[in-house]
Design an enzyme around this catalytic site. Structure first.
Site, mmCIF file in Angstrom:
data_model
loop_
_atom_site.group_PDB
_atom_site.id
_atom_site.type_symbol
_atom_site.label_atom_id
_atom_site.label_comp_id
_atom_site.label_asym_id
_atom_site.label_seq_id
_atom_site.Cartn_x
_atom_site.Cartn_y
_atom_site.Cartn_z
ATOM 1 N N ARG A 84 57.098 0.040 -42.364
ATOM 2 C CA ARG A 84 55.633 0.043 -42.441
ATOM 3 C C ARG A 84 55.097 -0.215 -43.851
ATOM 4 O O ARG A 84 55.680 0.252 -44.827
ATOM 5 C CB ARG A 84 55.094 1.384 -41.934
ATOM 6 C CG ARG A 84 55.337 1.603 -40.447
ATOM 7 C CD ARG A 84 55.079 3.033 -40.020
ATOM 8 N NE ARG A 84 55.333 3.209 -38.581
ATOM 9 C CZ ARG A 84 56.552 3.465 -38.069
ATOM 10 N NH1 ARG A 84 57.605 3.595 -38.868
ATOM 11 N NH2 ARG A 84 56.699 3.599 -36.767
ATOM 12 N N HIS A 109 57.185 -4.111 -39.480
ATOM 13 C CA HIS A 109 58.257 -5.072 -39.183
ATOM 14 C C HIS A 109 57.804 -6.533 -39.247
ATOM 15 O O HIS A 109 58.185 -7.353 -38.407
ATOM 16 C CB HIS A 109 58.860 -4.794 -37.806
ATOM 17 C CG HIS A 109 59.626 -3.506 -37.718
ATOM 18 N ND1 HIS A 109 60.276 -2.941 -38.796
ATOM 19 C CD2 HIS A 109 59.853 -2.671 -36.664
ATOM 20 C CE1 HIS A 109 60.872 -1.810 -38.398
ATOM 21 N NE2 HIS A 109 60.625 -1.625 -37.127
ATOM 22 N N HIS A 178 67.544 -4.304 -36.110
ATOM 23 C CA HIS A 178 66.960 -3.187 -35.373
ATOM 24 C C HIS A 178 67.708 -2.925 -34.052
ATOM 25 O O HIS A 178 67.079 -2.719 -33.009
ATOM 26 C CB HIS A 178 65.478 -3.464 -35.103
ATOM 27 C CG HIS A 178 64.634 -2.239 -34.976
ATOM 28 N ND1 HIS A 178 64.982 -1.169 -34.182
ATOM 29 C CD2 HIS A 178 63.442 -1.910 -35.551
ATOM 30 C CE1 HIS A 178 64.044 -0.244 -34.261
ATOM 31 N NE2 HIS A 178 63.090 -0.665 -35.092
ATOM 32 N N TYR A 180 69.526 -0.936 -31.168
ATOM 33 C CA TYR A 180 69.461 0.405 -30.579
ATOM 34 C C TYR A 180 70.818 0.710 -29.967
ATOM 35 O O TYR A 180 71.258 0.013 -29.043
ATOM 36 C CB TYR A 180 68.413 0.449 -29.470
ATOM 37 C CG TYR A 180 66.977 0.454 -29.914
ATOM 38 C CD1 TYR A 180 66.169 1.566 -29.685
ATOM 39 C CD2 TYR A 180 66.390 -0.658 -30.530
ATOM 40 C CE1 TYR A 180 64.823 1.582 -30.059
ATOM 41 C CE2 TYR A 180 65.056 -0.658 -30.905
ATOM 42 C CZ TYR A 180 64.283 0.469 -30.658
ATOM 43 O OH TYR A 180 62.953 0.460 -31.028
ATOM 44 N N ASP A 245 62.346 9.689 -37.174
ATOM 45 C CA ASP A 245 61.881 8.336 -37.491
ATOM 46 C C ASP A 245 61.574 8.354 -38.982
ATOM 47 O O ASP A 245 60.426 8.249 -39.398
ATOM 48 C CB ASP A 245 60.654 7.957 -36.658
ATOM 49 C CG ASP A 245 60.312 6.471 -36.776
ATOM 50 O OD1 ASP A 245 61.056 5.746 -37.473
ATOM 51 O OD2 ASP A 245 59.309 6.039 -36.181
ATOM 52 N N GLN A 281 66.776 3.989 -42.254
ATOM 53 C CA GLN A 281 65.832 4.612 -41.336
ATOM 54 C C GLN A 281 66.608 5.095 -40.115
ATOM 55 O O GLN A 281 67.224 4.299 -39.404
ATOM 56 C CB GLN A 281 64.756 3.601 -40.898
ATOM 57 C CG GLN A 281 63.645 4.192 -40.047
ATOM 58 C CD GLN A 281 62.515 4.800 -40.867
ATOM 59 O OE1 GLN A 281 62.533 4.766 -42.102
ATOM 60 N NE2 GLN A 281 61.520 5.358 -40.191
ATOM 61 N N GLU A 309 68.738 1.808 -39.438
ATOM 62 C CA GLU A 309 68.261 0.560 -40.029
ATOM 63 C C GLU A 309 68.384 0.641 -41.556
ATOM 64 O O GLU A 309 67.610 1.340 -42.207
ATOM 65 C CB GLU A 309 66.804 0.314 -39.635
ATOM 66 C CG GLU A 309 66.555 0.326 -38.139
ATOM 67 C CD GLU A 309 65.105 0.670 -37.812
ATOM 68 O OE1 GLU A 309 64.215 -0.114 -38.189
ATOM 69 O OE2 GLU A 309 64.870 1.731 -37.202
#
Length: 344
Positions: A84, A109, A178, A180, A245, A281, A309
């Site tokens: 961000r 992003h 990114h 998952y 997060d 992250q 990340e």
């Protein structure tokens, strides 16, 4: 030995230019990974459990259509700036830049159409694939023509992701992947039985829009102390956390270092993250809500995956005491992250 092959995966919709999307399959004796030329997306990552059985451990979709629709950046390379930027604004050399706002009051992003939503030009390598694109000056509000190369190479149990970039004007840049992960296999309902550790003495507290407050806080005595492995579900309960997060601040330096490790006791799968980046992250899929139909018809509820990340610190362009996020003409941005898969 790594084998590399390519095959067609689909075509972009006509309104997106209709280009062909290819899939690249990298395979060693212990890992198989599939990557698209659209968004440099990792669509499949198969690793062995302790019995030698392969499972796909990343969330995603079976078709291109899933990836061209709105989704939470599954497997994609995000940029120019991962994470961000407060209010989508920053100043450089006395000039103010306004980015697209796509995450509450902030830019996330890369903006409306970041690196995850474009076609890249592929080049086959003996043990991997390299993608290239030119991000033109003022794309999504960012200054400078930015040349970007993302290279995936597979060697045995290790997948390396290298990011390189050069710019014509000073610009912020922070690239990451990114993906998952769920080491039980994608489609498993949660990651509560995963054990995680992160090699970080400090983390960044955030405001209610997930922008770092500017404080670099010690993890000591908090729920953010992951220096010793914790079982995720029990840890979240113990500290009354809704999930993670947050950016964890890594030991600074350009050298490769081990920064995180995840172990899944039922299958024996382990994943290590090594990187040259200053931050990582840790995200526990808090915004997943079961509404997306994933691979094989799987649904992905809250906490059904985690992301690690590797990146620069969020909003670093507006926080002078954070690690430098600016790339100048004549310099090269060059970072690598290594994912190492094993069994225990």
């Amino acid at each position: 030995m790594t084998t590399v092959r390519r095959e067609a995966f689909g075509r972009m919709p006509p309104e997106e230019g209709g280009g062909e999307v290819e899939k690249f399959i990298l395979q060693s004796d212990s890992v198989r990974v599939e990557i698209l030329s659209f968004g440099c997306i990792i669509t499949t990552l198969e690793t062995k459990d302790r019995d030698g059985q392969f499972s796909d451990i990343v969330l995603g979709f079976d078709t291109l259509e899933g990836y061209t629709r709105k989704h939470p950046f599954f497997g994609a390379v995000v940029g120019r700036v991962a994470n961000r930027i407060a209010k989508g604004r920053f100043s450089l050399d006395g000039k103010e830049y306004q980015l697209f706002i796509n995450n509450g009051p902030n830019s996330l992003h890369g903006g409306a159409k970041g690196f995850d939503k474009v076609l890249w030009s592929p080049q086959l390598l003996p043990n991997g694939v390299r993608f290239f694109r030119l991000s033109p000056d003022s794309e999504e509000g960012y200054p400078g023509d930015l040349k970007v190369w993302v290279t995936y190479t597979l060697s045995g149990r290790e997948l390396a992701i290298n990011y390189q970039a050069q710019t014509s004007k000073t610009t912020p840049i922070s690239l990451t992947n990114h993906a998952y992960f769920n080491l039980a296999g994608q489609g498993s309902q949660d990651v509560y039985d995963h054990e995680i550790s992160i090699e970080a003495d400090s983390y960044l507290p955030v405001d209610d829009t997930k922008i770092p407050t500017g404080e670099v806080a010690t993890v000591q005595g908090t729920g953010f102390d992951l220096r010793q492995p914790v079982e995720l579900g029990k840890h979240l309960q113990k500290f009354h956390l809704d999930g993670f997060d947050h950016n964890f601040c890594l030991h600074q330096g350009q050298d490769r270092r081990l920064v995180a490790r995840v172990f899944h006791p039922p299958t024996g799968r382990t994943m290590e993250v090594h990187t040259t980046q200053p931050g990582i992250q840790f995200y526990t899929g808090n915004n997943l809500d079961g509404s997306l139909k994933g691979k094989g018809g799987a649904t992905y509820p809250k906490h059904s995956a985690f992301c690690l990340e590797t990146q620069n610190w969020p909003d670093a362009v507006n926080k002078p005491h954070f690690p430098n996020v600016l790339l100048h003409p004549g310099e090269e941005y060059n970072h690598t992250t290594w994912l190492v898969f094993n069994t225990a």
